[in-house]
Scaffold this active site. Structure first.
Site, mmCIF file in Angstrom:
data_model
loop_
_atom_site.group_PDB
_atom_site.id
_atom_site.type_symbol
_atom_site.label_atom_id
_atom_site.label_comp_id
_atom_site.label_asym_id
_atom_site.label_seq_id
_atom_site.Cartn_x
_atom_site.Cartn_y
_atom_site.Cartn_z
ATOM 1 N N CYS A 227 0.581 -10.537 20.183
ATOM 2 C CA CYS A 227 -0.663 -10.311 18.560
ATOM 3 C C CYS A 227 0.455 -10.495 17.863
ATOM 4 O O CYS A 227 1.690 -9.669 17.125
ATOM 5 C CB CYS A 227 -0.192 -9.191 19.011
ATOM 6 S SG CYS A 227 -1.437 -7.534 16.976
ATOM 7 N N HIS B 2 0.799 -1.260 0.117
ATOM 8 C CA HIS B 2 0.098 0.324 -0.098
ATOM 9 C C HIS B 2 1.185 1.210 0.112
ATOM 10 O O HIS B 2 2.724 0.943 0.181
ATOM 11 C CB HIS B 2 -1.417 -0.396 0.991
ATOM 12 C CG HIS B 2 -0.303 -0.319 2.209
ATOM 13 N ND1 HIS B 2 0.630 1.035 3.123
ATOM 14 C CD2 HIS B 2 -0.975 -0.685 3.514
ATOM 15 C CE1 HIS B 2 0.416 0.457 4.582
ATOM 16 N NE2 HIS B 2 0.250 -0.176 4.695
ATOM 17 N N LYS C 137 -4.064 6.140 10.949
ATOM 18 C CA LYS C 137 -3.689 5.075 10.355
ATOM 19 C C LYS C 137 -3.505 4.368 8.929
ATOM 20 O O LYS C 137 -4.057 3.469 9.142
ATOM 21 C CB LYS C 137 -2.449 4.413 10.940
ATOM 22 C CG LYS C 137 -1.082 3.694 11.119
ATOM 23 C CD LYS C 137 -0.244 2.711 11.614
ATOM 24 C CE LYS C 137 0.993 2.042 10.934
ATOM 25 N NZ LYS C 137 1.078 0.563 11.848
ATOM 26 N N HIS D 61 4.063 1.525 2.597
ATOM 27 C CA HIS D 61 4.665 0.726 2.306
ATOM 28 C C HIS D 61 5.673 1.921 1.194
ATOM 29 O O HIS D 61 6.921 1.703 1.055
ATOM 30 C CB HIS D 61 4.688 -0.659 1.292
ATOM 31 C CG HIS D 61 4.166 -1.368 2.631
ATOM 32 N ND1 HIS D 61 2.944 -2.237 2.012
ATOM 33 C CD2 HIS D 61 3.998 -2.240 4.000
ATOM 34 C CE1 HIS D 61 2.580 -3.096 3.127
ATOM 35 N NE2 HIS D 61 3.423 -2.603 4.287
ATOM 36 N N CYS E 59 1.093 -8.100 15.335
ATOM 37 C CA CYS E 59 2.216 -7.233 15.154
ATOM 38 C C CYS E 59 3.439 -7.862 15.132
ATOM 39 O O CYS E 59 4.985 -7.989 15.074
ATOM 40 C CB CYS E 59 2.441 -6.401 16.396
ATOM 41 S SG CYS E 59 1.343 -5.159 16.802
ATOM 42 N N LYS F 66 -3.458 -2.240 5.818
ATOM 43 C CA LYS F 66 -4.568 -2.877 5.382
ATOM 44 C C LYS F 66 -5.797 -3.799 6.237
ATOM 45 O O LYS F 66 -6.811 -4.019 6.422
ATOM 46 C CB LYS F 66 -4.124 -4.471 4.794
ATOM 47 C CG LYS F 66 -5.019 -4.586 3.313
ATOM 48 C CD LYS F 66 -4.134 -5.539 3.338
ATOM 49 C CE LYS F 66 -5.432 -7.154 2.110
ATOM 50 N NZ LYS F 66 -5.043 -8.071 3.470
ATOM 51 N N HIS G 264 -3.651 -3.617 15.917
ATOM 52 C CA HIS G 264 -4.183 -4.043 15.700
ATOM 53 C C HIS G 264 -5.693 -3.697 15.732
ATOM 54 O O HIS G 264 -6.492 -4.547 15.234
ATOM 55 C CB HIS G 264 -4.040 -5.554 15.597
ATOM 56 C CG HIS G 264 -2.559 -5.546 14.423
ATOM 57 N ND1 HIS G 264 -1.703 -5.128 14.916
ATOM 58 C CD2 HIS G 264 -2.361 -5.524 13.167
ATOM 59 C CE1 HIS G 264 -0.497 -5.219 13.844
ATOM 60 N NE2 HIS G 264 -1.069 -5.393 12.851
ATOM 61 N N CYS H 148 -5.146 -5.858 20.756
ATOM 62 C CA CYS H 148 -3.185 -5.302 20.314
ATOM 63 C C CYS H 148 -4.128 -3.681 20.106
ATOM 64 O O CYS H 148 -5.000 -3.510 19.302
ATOM 65 C CB CYS H 148 -2.763 -5.614 19.563
ATOM 66 S SG CYS H 148 -2.135 -4.573 18.848
HETATM 67 N N1 MSP Z 1 8.467 -7.384 8.559
HETATM 68 C C1 MSP Z 1 8.130 -6.080 9.365
HETATM 69 C C2 MSP Z 1 9.790 -4.861 9.481
HETATM 70 C C3 MSP Z 1 10.891 -6.273 9.357
HETATM 71 S S1 MSP Z 1 12.495 -4.892 9.353
HETATM 72 C C4 MSP Z 1 13.874 -6.163 9.663
HETATM 73 C C5 MSP Z 1 7.834 -4.943 9.347
HETATM 74 N N2 MSP Z 1 6.983 -4.939 7.756
HETATM 75 S S2 MSP Z 1 5.376 -4.283 7.715
HETATM 76 O O1 MSP Z 1 5.054 -4.720 6.488
HETATM 77 O O2 MSP Z 1 4.379 -3.988 8.328
HETATM 78 O O3 MSP Z 1 6.166 -3.448 7.444
HETATM 79 C C6 MSP Z 1 6.119 -1.807 8.381
HETATM 80 C C7 MSP Z 1 6.637 -0.334 8.038
HETATM 81 O O4 MSP Z 1 6.038 -0.487 6.220
HETATM 82 C C8 MSP Z 1 6.826 0.265 8.348
HETATM 83 O O5 MSP Z 1 7.849 1.138 9.483
HETATM 84 C C9 MSP Z 1 6.772 1.589 7.409
HETATM 85 O O6 MSP Z 1 8.107 2.340 7.220
HETATM 86 C C10 MSP Z 1 5.924 1.045 6.776
HETATM 87 N N3 MSP Z 1 4.130 1.170 6.675
HETATM 88 C C11 MSP Z 1 3.338 0.484 6.853
HETATM 89 N N4 MSP Z 1 2.371 1.324 7.157
HETATM 90 C C12 MSP Z 1 2.349 2.879 7.054
HETATM 91 C C13 MSP Z 1 1.989 3.928 7.153
HETATM 92 N N5 MSP Z 1 0.989 4.210 7.557
HETATM 93 N N6 MSP Z 1 2.196 4.985 6.892
HETATM 94 C C14 MSP Z 1 3.771 5.173 6.760
HETATM 95 N N7 MSP Z 1 4.420 4.143 7.090
HETATM 96 C C15 MSP Z 1 3.510 3.131 6.646
HETATM 97 O O7 MSP Z 1 6.672 -3.747 10.106
#
Ligand code: MSP
Length: 524
Positions: A130, A21, A305, A24, A133, A308, A158, A155
């Site tokens: 969780c 999304h 925030k 990311h 997380c 998904k 979530h 959580c």
């Molecule tokens: N797999 C773990 C990270 C491991 S790193 C050793 C994880 N993955 S995640 O797919 O949930 O991605 C998290 C990252 O995606 C966040 O830290 C951020 O960089 C980005 N984001 C996810 N949602 C976001 C927002 N709503 N806004 C900004 N960034 C976002 O956690």
């Protein structure tokens, strides 16, 4: 053209079970822009991104879809995560998947080393977990459920029920690192940025650290603990190690020496893993801690925030299909102060696209090139005597380039773009004031007209170089239209820290027609 100064930068590795999304995408384009800037500055740059493929969340999603976890992640990574990089025009140097042997073997080697050094012990564990997380939750993040989850503990992130887990686990002696971590934050005040993130981490560590459970035995989708095959390594320990395994930890000492340590850019949701647990793991192994951790804010959609699980996910392609990847990159990186939360809205995106990209930058390029074609047969004229007004533009370009580079050093991409945009605004004002179309009517002013158009074209040359890390596609088109490729070489090879110099574009370069860089968008 590397200077030898190493610049290794990473994105978090994403859970492939969520579809990509715009959140990311935001992290990824920010890291790509920083990497492109440093690469163009001649630094020995390496950009890493990838996917985090183990853990309970992945196992459950695969089971729900009736396939093995490996089949499940292979499908998601190929169908959704590799294409994201194309969608956003990302020039990563490597992509690590935690199911690759190059990672799994080295993770085992790392935990074995920690075990040998006495930092790991066996213990009993009972706590609320969780799966969203992939974390045992601290008190502060456990709340009472509402609606269908009334009476349950959920959580805070979530809003889903937590699971009570009772297991024999292996623990990492995180609590032993409290003093060394506090010392690190003190001696290297930039280790965690921005300031607000640093403060949060410092007060968290000051309040005391508990040892960390680093293995799970209730399921097997993970990397086996080398001395006890009935356990798999906790997914976060596995995931954090990607930053080291991808650059040769345990296999290629020369490569590891060249790249490590890294800068990590992460969303603030995963700051503690990166700024507390990860440096402590590295200290325990006797390795260098990262050069720094930068936590950016959350993208908010309708005030929440975006993720998904809250059903407000917007796929990056929804934006790039309409506006293009450069506009995506420009919009998120310029409109949000890097380090703070920012709201996304289609109205804001459209308005900025039209005002800043189409009317501001794009139009400046098109009309300058068109006037050189019309008044000088497509040949960039040589400047004659410069006026104070011309010299003011030269100064704005020089100052913008310096300010932008300093902002990038501080990871403030938004401030860098704002500095560069002073050139766009100044040149548009300069053209309005100098009225080249009026000068063109008077033969006696031909030389002056040449100076004005050279100034505009040379300003565009600087803009193309400085904006290329942010908008690689449109700046490459502009570069070609200015005829710069022939005389100066590829845009990405232009030294960015020298971009503020004057007189680089060669008079005599032949311009070619420039189709609109940011065409009008028909909105549904
Ligand atoms: N797999 C773990 C990270 C491991 S790193 C050793 C994880 N993955 S995640 O797919 O949930 O991605 C998290 C990252 O995606 C966040 O830290 C951020 O960089 C980005 N984001 C996810 N949602 C976001 C927002 N709503 N806004 C900004 N960034 C976002 O956690």
């Amino acid at each position: 053209m590397t200077s030898g100064r190493s610049f290794y930068i990473t994105t978090p590795i994403y859970y492939p079970s969520d579809l990509p999304h715009i959140g990311h995408g935001y992290t990824t384009v920010a890291v790509d822009t920083l990497a492109r800037w440093h690469r163009q500055a001649g630094d020995d740059t390496w950009m890493l991104t990838g996917t985090d493929e183990h853990g309970q969340k992945m196992l459950r999603a695969a089971a729900a879809n009736g396939v093995t976890p490996q089949e499940w992640v292979d499908k998601l990574v190929t169908e959704s995560w590799f294409p994201l990089l194309e969608t956003l025009d990302v020039a990563n140097d490597d992509f690590i998947r935690t199911t690759q042997p190059r990672h799994e073997e080295r993770v085992q080697q790392f935990v074995e080393a920690l075990h040998d050094r006495g930092y790991i012990y066996a213990g009993e564990y009972e706590a609320l977990y969780c799966v969203g997380c992939e974390e045992f939750k601290p008190e502060a993040e456990i709340v009472d459920g509402t609606g269908p989850f009334e009476g349950l503990k959920v959580c805070a992130i979530h809003s889903k029920p937590l699971e009570l887990l009772q297991e024999k686990n292996y623990f990492f002696k995180l609590s032993e690192f409290q003093d060394r971590l506090l010392e690190l934050y003190k001696t290297e005040p930039d280790f965690v940025r921005p300031e607000s993130a640093r403060n949060e981490v410092v007060s968290f560590v000051r309040s005391g650290l508990k040892d960390l459970s680093i293995s799970r035995s209730a399921f097997d989708w993970g990397i086996t603990v080398p001395w006890d095959p009935s356990h798999v390594i906790y997914v976060w320990v596995d995931a954090l190690l990607n930053y080291a395994t991808a650059v040769g930890y345990g296999t290629d000492p020369a490569e590891f020496e060249r790249r490590w340590p890294a800068f990590h850019v992460v969303g603030k949701d995963i700051l503690r893993f990166h700024a507390v647990i990860w440096p402590a793991m590295l200290m325990a192994a006797g390795l260098d801690v990262p050069r720094g951790v930068f936590a950016h804010g959350w993208l908010l959609v309708g005030g929440e925030k975006m993720s998904k699980s809250k059903l407000t996910g917007i796929a990056p392609t929804e934006i790039t299909d309409v506006f293009g990847s450069d506009a995506y990159r420009y919009y998120f990186l310029s409109a949000i102060a890097f380090g703070q939360d920012g709201s996304f809205s289609w109205e804001d995106l459209s308005a900025r696209y039209q005002a800043e990209l189409a009317n501001g930058f794009g139009n400046l390029g098109s009309r300058t090139v068109a006037m050189i074609a019309k008044y000088f047969d497509g040949v960039v004229p040589a400047p004659a005597a410069y006026t104070d007004g011309d010299r003011a533009i030269q100064k704005i370009v020089a100052d913008a380039a310096t300010t932008a580079d300093q902002a990038i050093e501080r990871f403030r991409i938004d401030e860098a773009i704002a500095a560069i945009w002073t050139i766009v605004d100044a040149l548009n004002g300069y053209i309005t004031e100098n009225e080249p179309w009026a000068l063109a009517k008077d033969e006696a002013q031909h030389e002056r007209l040449g100076t004005v158009l050279y100034t505009a074209a040379e300003g565009l040359r600087a803009l193309a170089v400085l904006l290329s890390p942010v908008m690689p596609g449109s700046t490459a088109k502009l570069w070609a239209a200015l005829g710069a490729e022939e005389s100066l070489g590829a845009l990405v090879a232009q030294p960015i820290r020298a971009a503020g110099g004057w007189g680089v574009l060669r008079p005599g370069s032949v311009v070619t027609a420039l189709s609109p860089l940011f065409p009008r968008v028909e909105q549904a």
